[in-house]
Write a protein that holds these residues in place. Structure first.
Motif, mmCIF file in Angstrom:
data_model
loop_
_atom_site.group_PDB
_atom_site.id
_atom_site.type_symbol
_atom_site.label_atom_id
_atom_site.label_comp_id
_atom_site.label_asym_id
_atom_site.label_seq_id
_atom_site.Cartn_x
_atom_site.Cartn_y
_atom_site.Cartn_z
ATOM 1 N N VAL A 201 48.273 16.055 60.081
ATOM 2 C CA VAL A 201 47.140 16.775 59.503
ATOM 3 C C VAL A 201 46.393 15.812 58.582
ATOM 4 O O VAL A 201 46.956 15.280 57.624
ATOM 5 N N ARG A 202 45.100 15.580 58.865
ATOM 6 C CA ARG A 202 44.240 14.722 58.053
ATOM 7 C C ARG A 202 43.088 15.567 57.547
ATOM 8 O O ARG A 202 42.479 16.308 58.312
ATOM 9 N N HIS A 203 42.749 15.439 56.266
ATOM 10 C CA HIS A 203 41.741 16.363 55.751
ATOM 11 C C HIS A 203 40.950 15.798 54.582
ATOM 12 O O HIS A 203 39.964 15.126 54.781
ATOM 13 N N GLY A 204 41.359 16.053 53.328
ATOM 14 C CA GLY A 204 40.568 15.675 52.164
ATOM 15 C C GLY A 204 40.432 16.860 51.241
ATOM 16 O O GLY A 204 39.358 17.111 50.697
ATOM 17 N N THR A 205 41.532 17.586 51.044
ATOM 18 C CA THR A 205 41.516 18.880 50.374
ATOM 19 C C THR A 205 42.193 18.810 49.011
ATOM 20 O O THR A 205 43.396 18.561 48.931
ATOM 21 N N PRO A 206 41.462 19.047 47.916
ATOM 22 C CA PRO A 206 42.109 19.064 46.597
ATOM 23 C C PRO A 206 43.162 20.167 46.461
ATOM 24 O O PRO A 206 44.197 19.958 45.844
ATOM 25 N N ILE B 20 45.694 13.033 43.672
ATOM 26 C CA ILE B 20 44.707 12.060 43.198
ATOM 27 C C ILE B 20 43.815 11.614 44.351
ATOM 28 O O ILE B 20 42.589 11.685 44.276
ATOM 29 N N SER B 21 44.437 11.165 45.434
ATOM 30 C CA SER B 21 43.683 10.553 46.542
ATOM 31 C C SER B 21 42.834 11.553 47.314
ATOM 32 O O SER B 21 41.900 11.150 48.014
ATOM 33 N N SER C 48 44.447 19.591 40.641
ATOM 34 C CA SER C 48 44.761 19.077 41.982
ATOM 35 C C SER C 48 46.176 18.500 42.030
ATOM 36 O O SER C 48 46.894 18.687 43.027
ATOM 37 N N ILE C 49 46.614 17.833 40.970
ATOM 38 C CA ILE C 49 47.992 17.319 40.960
ATOM 39 C C ILE C 49 48.979 18.476 41.009
ATOM 40 O O ILE C 49 49.975 18.433 41.740
ATOM 41 N N ARG C 50 48.691 19.541 40.267
ATOM 42 C CA ARG C 50 49.579 20.704 40.288
ATOM 43 C C ARG C 50 49.575 21.378 41.662
ATOM 44 O O ARG C 50 50.640 21.800 42.163
#
Length: 483
Positions: free
Chosen positions: A148-153, A175-176, A190-192
């Motif tokens: 799964v590739r996305h970009g989701t916070p 982070i990324s 986002s870290i949580r």
């Protein structure tokens, strides 16, 4: 919510899960115990962590494309084509932009519009809207592991559905998948959120199911110095390990100078293992992934193949475990399946030709490796100091202080003070250090490298160099020389 780098208590995790699964109707189709049983019957050839381990033992560099469309049957056809015609060793499911921002209603509209148009009206696969059963159809339709590739916070629901659907690799991190993708999302949140994702992966692991996690290495993708991406990858690895993740693939985006890129890949796993072992997370499987050039591409397909092939050469000589492949249509938008397969074929040809060759450990390569080690350790150790021993707290404070600073990131929570530029050999250096915690030796090294280029080009180092370098590859060069 108070952020702390501590494994989530199961009672707390279960309570949060109920909220997550109720946030969209398909979440109710997730049965975690049944999903664990489903994973256990998957053949080893479809399990990312197992295939990566085999490749690491045998010295194989695997190739994986990017791909994802809106309609289920078309997505399956695309992946089968990339597997059968392109020879992909691993397959992706790239998620659409609406899902990445948790806008599932708009994603549903995109599916309906795609059905009406007979073609994809989304830039990826809306996995949350399709649910568990459709994800399993994707996994069952191919013969290799699917990521799964996305970009989701906030990827909590996406992780629940796709992992229950049989995907064995989940990309990203707090982070990324925030700093390069989101303008306003606080890093604490986002870290949580990603602690939840990693606790879910850890729960699968505790129950005998190996899920691979892959922090997103390239970050903003353009001129990111290795020590910046290394620091982020290693912090995300440490955060994931605390939640029970056992299989980690750490990434790096191609900068273009062969020695610097090979040095970066060789030091990435080394430094990750150093810090994981130091903080009590031994026994993790660490592999690496190299992303072919993430910046602007030439519009001419033949020139684009040159960029792709250079990335393949670097991946082969660096002995990376996996390479993410670009296509000759990068400059034009979403590629055709034929173009995607062509990028794979070109890459695999080069990988096969160079599989028995290696890059000698020259003094130049040793110097690059040593500088990356010094810079990365300086950033990580200052981050830990700021967090008073807590990596999650430290990461938030480090970004606020500019101790970690990602160039060209859209996030308000990134200081944005550093400026990278190439030196005379095309390696990425720091033109402006911002607030990075580097000592005089590191600073002098970068300043001299940039000054050397300035003397060669008969101009003072300035922001114009940065601009020239950003556009250089699209114009057929690596270093943005003045005309």
């Amino acid at each position: 919510m108070e952020l702390v780098n501590k494994k989530l208590d199961l009672e707390q995790f279960w309570a949060e899960r109920q909220e997550v699964l109720q946030s969209w109707p398909t979440g109710r189709g997730v049965d975690l115990e049944e999903a664990i049983a489903y994973h256990k019957q998957l053949p080893a050839s479809k399990v990312m962590a197992k295939k990566l381990a085999q490749g690491k033992r045998e010295g194989i560099t695997f190739a994986q494309p990017r791909a994802g469309v809106a309609l289920l049957h078309e997505h399956i056809e695309l992946l089968r084509y990339l597997q059968d015609e392109g020879g992909a060793d691993f397959l992706p499911t790239t998620i659409d932009s609406y899902t990445r921002q948790n806008r599932y209603k708009e994603a549903e509209t995109g599916i309906e519009e795609s059905r009406a148009a007979g073609r994809s009206m989304l830039n990826g696969f809306p996995a949350v809207n399709y649910g568990v059963d459709a994800c399993r159809k994707v996994v069952e339709a191919v013969n290799v592991p699917v990521q799964v590739r996305h970009g989701t916070p906030d990827a909590r629901l996406l992780a629940e559905i796709t992992l229950a659907g049989g995907f064995t690799d989940f990309e990203g991190g707090g982070i990324s998948y925030n700093i390069p993708y989101s303008k306003d999302m606080p890093l604490e949140k986002s870290i949580r959120y990603w602690q939840y994702v990693d606790r879910l992966v850890g729960y699968y692991e505790e129950n005998g199911v190996s899920i691979n996690r892959e922090p997103f290495g390239p970050l903003t993708g353009t001129l990111v110095p290795p020590s910046i991406s290394h620091a982020v990858a290693i912090i995300e690895a440490l955060l994931a390990a605390e939640q029970g993740v056992m299989n980690l693939t750490l990434g790096y985006g191609q900068c273009g100078n062969l020695y610097q890129d090979v040095a970066a890949i060789r030091t990435l796993a080394e430094l990750a293992e150093e810090y994981l072992n130091r903080f009590g997370y031994s026994g993790r499987q660490i592999t690496t992934v190299f992303h072919q050039w993430m910046g602007g591409f030439p519009q001419d397909e033949s020139k684009a193949f040159g960029v792709i092939s250079w990335g393949a050469v670097t991946a082969a000589l660096a002995r990376v475990n996996k390479v993410i492949v670009k296509t000759p249509h990068e400059a034009m938008g979403i590629p055709t399946r034929e173009a995607n397969a062509a990028g794979l074929k070109a890459t695999k040809q080069v990988l096969n030709m160079l599989k028995d060759q290696s890059l000698p450990l020259t003094s130049e390569l040793q110097l690059e490796m040593e500088m990356i080690r010094k810079e990365t350790r300086a950033i990580l150790d200052k981050t830990l100091e700021l967090g008073e021993g807590d990596w999650a707290v430290g990461a938030v404070r480090a970004f606020k202080a500019g101790v970690i600073d990602v160039p060209f990131a859209p996030s308000r929570h990134n200081l944005g003070k550093i400026l990278p530029a190439r030196d005379n050999q095309g390696a990425v250096r720091f033109l402006d250090f911002g607030q990075l915690p580097f000592d005089a030796e590191i600073r002098a090294f970068h300043q001299e490298k940039i000054a050397e280029r300035g003397r060669k080009e008969n101009r003072q180092p300035s922001f114009q160099m940065v601009i020239d370098d950003i556009y250089a590859i699209g114009k057929g060069m690596l270093v943005g020389r003045p005309r």
